[in-house]
Design an enzyme around this catalytic site. Structure first.
Site, PDB file in Angstrom:
ATOM      1  N   CYS A   1      -8.350  13.520  86.665  1.00  0.00           N
ATOM      2  CA  CYS A   1      -9.241  13.874  85.369  1.00  0.00           C
ATOM      3  C   CYS A   1     -10.758  13.843  85.926  1.00  0.00           C
ATOM      4  O   CYS A   1     -11.502  13.188  85.558  1.00  0.00           O
ATOM      5  CB  CYS A   1      -9.279  12.523  84.597  1.00  0.00           C
ATOM      6  SG  CYS A   1      -7.626  11.735  84.087  1.00  0.00           S
TER       7      CYS A   1
ATOM      8  N   GLY B   1     -16.507  16.906  88.166  1.00  0.00           N
ATOM      9  CA  GLY B   1     -16.347  16.859  89.437  1.00  0.00           C
ATOM     10  C   GLY B   1     -17.182  15.760  90.211  1.00  0.00           C
ATOM     11  O   GLY B   1     -17.023  15.924  91.467  1.00  0.00           O
TER      12      GLY B   1
ATOM     13  N   ASP C   1      -9.279   8.672  86.983  1.00  0.00           N
ATOM     14  CA  ASP C   1     -10.467   8.526  86.430  1.00  0.00           C
ATOM     15  C   ASP C   1     -10.231   8.747  84.811  1.00  0.00           C
ATOM     16  O   ASP C   1     -10.780   9.536  84.292  1.00  0.00           O
ATOM     17  CB  ASP C   1     -11.565   9.098  86.826  1.00  0.00           C
ATOM     18  CG  ASP C   1     -12.779   8.421  86.429  1.00  0.00           C
ATOM     19  OD1 ASP C   1     -12.907   7.487  85.749  1.00  0.00           O
ATOM     20  OD2 ASP C   1     -14.113   9.226  86.451  1.00  0.00           O
TER      21      ASP C   1
ATOM     22  N   CYS D   1     -14.882   3.768  82.582  1.00  0.00           N
ATOM     23  CA  CYS D   1     -16.190   3.321  82.481  1.00  0.00           C
ATOM     24  C   CYS D   1     -16.283   2.296  81.030  1.00  0.00           C
ATOM     25  O   CYS D   1     -17.127   2.384  80.539  1.00  0.00           O
ATOM     26  CB  CYS D   1     -17.116   4.264  82.455  1.00  0.00           C
ATOM     27  SG  CYS D   1     -16.546   5.676  81.194  1.00  0.00           S
TER      28      CYS D   1
END
Length: 394
Positions: free
Chosen positions: A223, A227, A292, A345
């Site tokens: 994911c 980048g 991620d 996150c």
């Protein structure tokens, strides 16, 4: 206080609240449309916009009115400005706003910390007593953290380079190759495009090292987005090996390619649009896999205060389903004995450990360790990572 700047700030706030615009994007467009604004002008607009969005409910209590002009009046009073006669709004005058500050501490947490009631209830349910501290930390202003790109420079050289542009930066002792700018300082776009440093929160910089990447390995960032973590992995691998950066959005991968070129990482990073065919092609190929995963983003509220007004309970529920699908589908690209890092996150256990436990009940993996990043404990954005190992097939 200049009338044009005040009006511009109010227009951005209105767009965020009423049209559900993304704060960062709206602010950037305003700056681009007004190139003659000086540094103080931009700082005034940015501080007004971010703080009104951050403290929406508290300001509404102080002003006794929820309209954007009243919220701005309350925020400017907090900032120490005398309200000009030309600023017309309903609600409390400046003296009443100041007097009501003492009463704010007695209001319900959702009002004084300025979040929707449903989000306060969810945070309390999932985090219990720690929710108070985490929420308070997420309402603090975020410093700018930089990751030094060791493919191009060193931390000491980067500090000297930034100082030549009058941007003081300091090393973060607990994180290698991490710098933090002085409070209120930002990185100009011209320097962001240089490739020596990347803007990346300190919490985010803790994720890639958990993969323990080695030179000449094949690592898949499933994911990847634009980048940030792929570039970090390339630096950790010293530019040796292969990183396959995958995403469902072609534009993000195109931006990643531009960033990789600036970072001198094009020999290491290749991009791949993720789809069932790509997943099948890379089945059991990767030495290490990073997931991620898309998430609520609740760990980043100090940088994205508008997010708490845009997301809904259904959004978080949908994200949980996507996260479980990512774990199930993308883990197939890992070799037996390989290492997988699942990260978000978010600070909600339902997006983090609960997803990991669900996955472990249905897949041949074992949990090696967890790395929750608490905003209250660290001052960083909130992150979560779990390190998993794929068990050998019998």
């Amino acid at each position: 206080m200049h009338r044009l700047l005040a009006t511009s700030a109010a227009d951005i706030i209105h767009a965020v609240f009423e049209q559900r615009k993304v704060l960062d994007h709206s602010l950037a467009k305003a700056f681009q449309a007004n190139p003659k604004w000086g540094k103080r002008d931009r700082n005034f607009v940015a501080e007004t916009v971010f703080e009104v969005v951050r403290w929406r409910r508290a300001l509404a209590f102080l002003a006794q009115d929820e309209s954007t002009p009243a919220l701005c009046a309350a925020q400017w009073t907090r900032m120490g400005y005398d309200l000009p006669e030309w600023w017309q709004y309903d609600g409390s005058d400046a003296e009443t706003i100041k007097a009501r500050e003492a009463e704010l501490a007695e209001q319900p947490r959702a009002v004084r910390e300025s979040i929707p009631d449903w989000l306060d209830a969810l945070g309390s349910e999932e985090l219990g007593e720690s929710w108070d501290a985490e929420l308070a930390a997420l309402n603090q202003r975020a410093p700018v953290y930089l990751r030094v790109n060791t493919l191009k420079t060193s931390p000491a050289e980067a500090i000297d380079w930034l100082a030549s542009y009058h941007i003081p930066a300091h090393e973060v002792s607990e994180l290698p190759n991490t710098l933090v700018l002085n409070p209120g300082k930002t990185l100009p776009k011209s320097l962001r495009l240089d490739g020596r440093v990347e803007i990346q929160d300190a919490g985010s910089q803790m994720i890639a090292p958990l993969l323990e990447p080695q030179a000449n390995e094949c690592i898949i960032d499933t994911c990847a987005g634009a980048g940030g973590k792929s570039l970090h992995l390339a630096a950790l691998m010293r530019g040796k090996g292969k990183i396959v950066a995958m995403d469902i959005v072609p534009k993000k991968l195109q931006e990643l390619q531009r960033r990789a070129k600036r970072a001198r990482a094009t020999r290491t990073i290749e991009t791949q649009l993720i789809n069932p065919e790509a997943i099948a092609t890379y089945e059991s190929i990767a030495d290490r896999v990073l997931i991620d995963a898309p998430c609520s983003g609740l760990g980043t509220l100090k940088r994205q205060p508008d997010l708490k007004w845009r997301i809904k309970p259904a959004t978080i529920q949908r994200m949980r389903g996507i996260q479980q699908e990512c774990l199930q589908n993308y883990s197939t690209m890992l070799k037996p004995g390989g290492r997988l890092v699942y990260a978000t996150c978010s600070i909600l256990p339902s997006e983090n450990r609960q997803n990991v436990d669900h996955f472990l009940n249905n897949a041949p993996f074992k949990l090696i360790k967890e790395c929750p990043v608490s905003p209250a404990a660290t001052g960083y954005d909130g992150f979560y990572a779990a390190v998993l190992e794929k068990l050998p097939t019998s």
